[in-house]
Design a protein around this motif. Structure first.
Motif, PDB file in Angstrom:
ATOM      1  N   SER A  13       0.849  -1.194   0.000  1.00 28.23           N
ATOM      2  CA  SER A  13       0.000   0.000   0.000  1.00 28.23           C
ATOM      3  C   SER A  13       0.884   1.243   0.000  1.00 28.23           C
ATOM      4  O   SER A  13       2.022   1.228   0.475  1.00 28.23           O
ATOM      5  N   ARG A  14       0.365   2.304  -0.516  1.00 26.23           N
ATOM      6  CA  ARG A  14       1.113   3.556  -0.639  1.00 26.23           C
ATOM      7  C   ARG A  14       1.595   4.044   0.723  1.00 26.23           C
ATOM      8  O   ARG A  14       2.753   4.438   0.883  1.00 26.23           O
ATOM      9  N   GLY A  15       0.728   4.029   1.715  1.00 30.46           N
ATOM     10  CA  GLY A  15       1.086   4.509   3.044  1.00 30.46           C
ATOM     11  C   GLY A  15       2.208   3.704   3.682  1.00 30.46           C
ATOM     12  O   GLY A  15       3.100   4.273   4.313  1.00 30.46           O
ATOM     13  N   VAL A  16       2.172   2.400   3.516  1.00 32.09           N
ATOM     14  CA  VAL A  16       3.219   1.548   4.080  1.00 32.09           C
ATOM     15  C   VAL A  16       4.538   1.829   3.380  1.00 32.09           C
ATOM     16  O   VAL A  16       5.586   1.935   4.023  1.00 32.09           O
ATOM     17  N   ARG A  17       4.509   1.993   2.081  1.00 30.79           N
ATOM     18  CA  ARG A  17       5.743   2.279   1.341  1.00 30.79           C
ATOM     19  C   ARG A  17       6.342   3.614   1.778  1.00 30.79           C
ATOM     20  O   ARG A  17       7.551   3.726   1.948  1.00 30.79           O
ATOM     21  N   ILE A  18       5.502   4.613   1.957  1.00 27.93           N
ATOM     22  CA  ILE A  18       5.987   5.917   2.419  1.00 27.93           C
ATOM     23  C   ILE A  18       6.604   5.768   3.805  1.00 27.93           C
ATOM     24  O   ILE A  18       7.681   6.302   4.086  1.00 27.93           O
ATOM     25  N   ALA A  19       5.938   5.033   4.673  1.00 31.22           N
ATOM     26  CA  ALA A  19       6.451   4.820   6.034  1.00 31.22           C
ATOM     27  C   ALA A  19       7.783   4.068   6.015  1.00 31.22           C
ATOM     28  O   ALA A  19       8.685   4.364   6.815  1.00 31.22           O
ATOM     29  N   LEU A  20       7.926   3.109   5.116  1.00 29.95           N
ATOM     30  CA  LEU A  20       9.184   2.373   5.010  1.00 29.95           C
ATOM     31  C   LEU A  20      10.314   3.277   4.534  1.00 29.95           C
ATOM     32  O   LEU A  20      11.434   3.207   5.052  1.00 29.95           O
ATOM     33  N   ILE A  21      10.037   4.126   3.559  1.00 27.35           N
ATOM     34  CA  ILE A  21      11.055   5.082   3.107  1.00 27.35           C
ATOM     35  C   ILE A  21      11.463   5.976   4.274  1.00 27.35           C
ATOM     36  O   ILE A  21      12.644   6.199   4.529  1.00 27.35           O
ATOM     37  N   PHE A  22      10.478   6.493   4.996  1.00 36.24           N
ATOM     38  CA  PHE A  22      10.737   7.377   6.128  1.00 36.24           C
ATOM     39  C   PHE A  22      11.610   6.680   7.175  1.00 36.24           C
ATOM     40  O   PHE A  22      12.604   7.238   7.648  1.00 36.24           O
ATOM     41  N   ALA A  23      11.240   5.462   7.544  1.00 33.98           N
ATOM     42  CA  ALA A  23      11.997   4.725   8.556  1.00 33.98           C
ATOM     43  C   ALA A  23      13.432   4.476   8.098  1.00 33.98           C
ATOM     44  O   ALA A  23      14.374   4.569   8.892  1.00 33.98           O
ATOM     45  N   LEU A  24      13.607   4.191   6.810  1.00 34.11           N
ATOM     46  CA  LEU A  24      14.955   3.973   6.293  1.00 34.11           C
ATOM     47  C   LEU A  24      15.753   5.274   6.245  1.00 34.11           C
ATOM     48  O   LEU A  24      16.962   5.264   6.469  1.00 34.11           O
ATOM     49  N   VAL A  25      15.109   6.390   5.953  1.00 36.34           N
ATOM     50  CA  VAL A  25      15.809   7.679   5.994  1.00 36.34           C
ATOM     51  C   VAL A  25      16.314   7.917   7.411  1.00 36.34           C
ATOM     52  O   VAL A  25      17.473   8.296   7.623  1.00 36.34           O
ATOM     53  N   ALA A  26      15.467   7.669   8.405  1.00 31.71           N
ATOM     54  CA  ALA A  26      15.878   7.835   9.803  1.00 31.71           C
ATOM     55  C   ALA A  26      17.056   6.919  10.121  1.00 31.71           C
ATOM     56  O   ALA A  26      18.031   7.339  10.758  1.00 31.71           O
ATOM     57  N   GLU A  27      16.980   5.680   9.688  1.00 30.71           N
ATOM     58  CA  GLU A  27      18.046   4.703   9.939  1.00 30.71           C
ATOM     59  C   GLU A  27      19.340   5.124   9.246  1.00 30.71           C
ATOM     60  O   GLU A  27      20.423   5.055   9.828  1.00 30.71           O
ATOM     61  N   ARG A  28      19.236   5.560   8.008  1.00 29.69           N
ATOM     62  CA  ARG A  28      20.418   5.971   7.248  1.00 29.69           C
ATOM     63  C   ARG A  28      21.091   7.186   7.871  1.00 29.69           C
ATOM     64  O   ARG A  28      22.316   7.235   8.000  1.00 29.69           O
ATOM     65  N   LEU A  29      20.293   8.181   8.233  1.00 31.03           N
ATOM     66  CA  LEU A  29      20.870   9.376   8.843  1.00 31.03           C
ATOM     67  C   LEU A  29      21.504   9.042  10.197  1.00 31.03           C
ATOM     68  O   LEU A  29      22.579   9.561  10.524  1.00 31.03           O
ATOM     69  N   GLY A  30      20.846   8.182  10.971  1.00 34.39           N
ATOM     70  CA  GLY A  30      21.419   7.761  12.247  1.00 34.39           C
ATOM     71  C   GLY A  30      22.772   7.094  12.052  1.00 34.39           C
ATOM     72  O   GLY A  30      23.737   7.402  12.756  1.00 34.39           O
ATOM     73  N   GLY A  31      22.853   6.185  11.102  1.00 28.92           N
ATOM     74  CA  GLY A  31      24.122   5.509  10.810  1.00 28.92           C
ATOM     75  C   GLY A  31      25.196   6.468  10.344  1.00 28.92           C
ATOM     76  O   GLY A  31      26.360   6.374  10.746  1.00 28.92           O
ATOM     77  N   HIS A  32      24.785   7.417   9.519  1.00 28.16           N
ATOM     78  CA  HIS A  32      25.740   8.392   8.990  1.00 28.16           C
ATOM     79  C   HIS A  32      26.291   9.285  10.096  1.00 28.16           C
ATOM     80  O   HIS A  32      27.502   9.471  10.218  1.00 28.16           O
ATOM     81  N   TYR A  33      25.416   9.837  10.910  1.00 28.86           N
ATOM     82  CA  TYR A  33      25.856  10.786  11.927  1.00 28.86           C
ATOM     83  C   TYR A  33      26.443  10.118  13.166  1.00 28.86           C
ATOM     84  O   TYR A  33      27.309  10.691  13.815  1.00 28.86           O
ATOM     85  N   GLU A  34      26.000   8.926  13.506  1.00 31.58           N
ATOM     86  CA  GLU A  34      26.509   8.269  14.705  1.00 31.58           C
ATOM     87  C   GLU A  34      27.742   7.410  14.434  1.00 31.58           C
ATOM     88  O   GLU A  34      28.601   7.268  15.298  1.00 31.58           O
ATOM     89  N   HIS A  35      27.823   6.815  13.230  1.00 35.42           N
ATOM     90  CA  HIS A  35      28.907   5.875  12.957  1.00 35.42           C
ATOM     91  C   HIS A  35      29.702   6.200  11.697  1.00 35.42           C
ATOM     92  O   HIS A  35      30.652   5.482  11.374  1.00 35.42           O
ATOM     93  N   GLY A  36      29.301   7.236  10.966  1.00 33.64           N
ATOM     94  CA  GLY A  36      30.024   7.619   9.757  1.00 33.64           C
ATOM     95  C   GLY A  36      29.865   6.636   8.613  1.00 33.64           C
ATOM     96  O   GLY A  36      30.750   6.535   7.762  1.00 33.64           O
ATOM     97  N   ILE A  37      28.761   5.896   8.584  1.00 34.03           N
ATOM     98  CA  ILE A  37      28.536   4.914   7.511  1.00 34.03           C
ATOM     99  C   ILE A  37      27.198   5.174   6.820  1.00 34.03           C
ATOM    100  O   ILE A  37      26.289   5.763   7.394  1.00 34.03           O
ATOM    101  N   TRP A  38      27.118   4.744   5.582  1.00 32.58           N
ATOM    102  CA  TRP A  38      25.859   4.754   4.834  1.00 32.58           C
ATOM    103  C   TRP A  38      25.479   3.311   4.556  1.00 32.58           C
ATOM    104  O   TRP A  38      26.311   2.519   4.123  1.00 32.58           O
ATOM    105  N   LEU A  39      24.233   2.974   4.810  1.00 28.49           N
ATOM    106  CA  LEU A  39      23.743   1.642   4.453  1.00 28.49           C
ATOM    107  C   LEU A  39      23.770   1.468   2.940  1.00 28.49           C
ATOM    108  O   LEU A  39      23.515   2.411   2.192  1.00 28.49           O
ATOM    109  N   THR A  40      24.048   0.253   2.505  1.00 26.94           N
ATOM    110  CA  THR A  40      23.963  -0.042   1.079  1.00 26.94           C
ATOM    111  C   THR A  40      22.496  -0.260   0.711  1.00 26.94           C
ATOM    112  O   THR A  40      21.633  -0.436   1.589  1.00 26.94           O
ATOM    113  N   GLU A  41      22.236  -0.297  -0.577  1.00 25.74           N
ATOM    114  CA  GLU A  41      20.874  -0.580  -1.038  1.00 25.74           C
ATOM    115  C   GLU A  41      20.409  -1.944  -0.541  1.00 25.74           C
ATOM    116  O   GLU A  41      19.272  -2.112  -0.100  1.00 25.74           O
ATOM    117  N   ALA A  42      21.311  -2.925  -0.597  1.00 22.37           N
ATOM    118  CA  ALA A  42      20.962  -4.282  -0.147  1.00 22.37           C
ATOM    119  C   ALA A  42      20.670  -4.312   1.354  1.00 22.37           C
ATOM    120  O   ALA A  42      19.732  -4.995   1.798  1.00 22.37           O
TER     121      ALA A  42
END
Length: 124
Positions: A13-42
């Motif tokens: 569903s559209r809403g779930v996909r948007i929420a998943l993108i949002f959660a991954l943005v939060a996860e990616r930014l957390g990894g970047h700022y806390e550990h200096g890493i970017w998650l891969t696409e995989a």
């Protein structure tokens, strides 16, 4: 049998996909700022699978990879456009906003960006 009104929305569903993108943005930014890493696409696609599995839902790998890529684009755009301090604050706000009871103008703005990204990808 669980009544239909208590079933979670379909993973595609559209809403779930948007929420998943949002959660991954939060996860990616957390990894970047806390550990200096970017998650891969995989790695992002695997996180999506884990999150969906908790509610016995799934998406095909190609769709998970697309959502992972969209979240990567947005997270990197945010990181490139703000100072480290602002990025840390945004990362914190997005992490807190994963709790539906938490209200944040920043999170609402990022959610709108996630929505636009998904709509653009679906229109392409």
């Amino acid at each position: 049998m669980v009544p239909e009104k208590f079933l979670p929305p379909a993973a595609d569903s559209r809403g779930v996909r948007i929420a998943l993108i949002f959660a991954l943005v939060a996860e990616r930014l957390g990894g970047h700022y806390e550990h200096g890493i970017w998650l891969t696409e995989a790695q992002g696609a695997s996180l999506i699978a884990q999150w969906l599995e908790r509610t016995r839902r799934n998406l095909p790998l190609a769709e998970r990879r697309q959502l992972s890529d969209l979240s990567d684009q947005l997270a990197r755009r945010i990181a490139a456009s703000v100072s480290r301090e602002a990025g840390l604050y945004i990362s914190h706000e997005l992490g807190e906003a994963l709790d539906p009871a938490y209200q944040s103008d920043i999170a609402l703005s990022v959610m709108a960006e996630c929505e636009q990204l998904l709509d653009g990808a679906l229109a392409a």
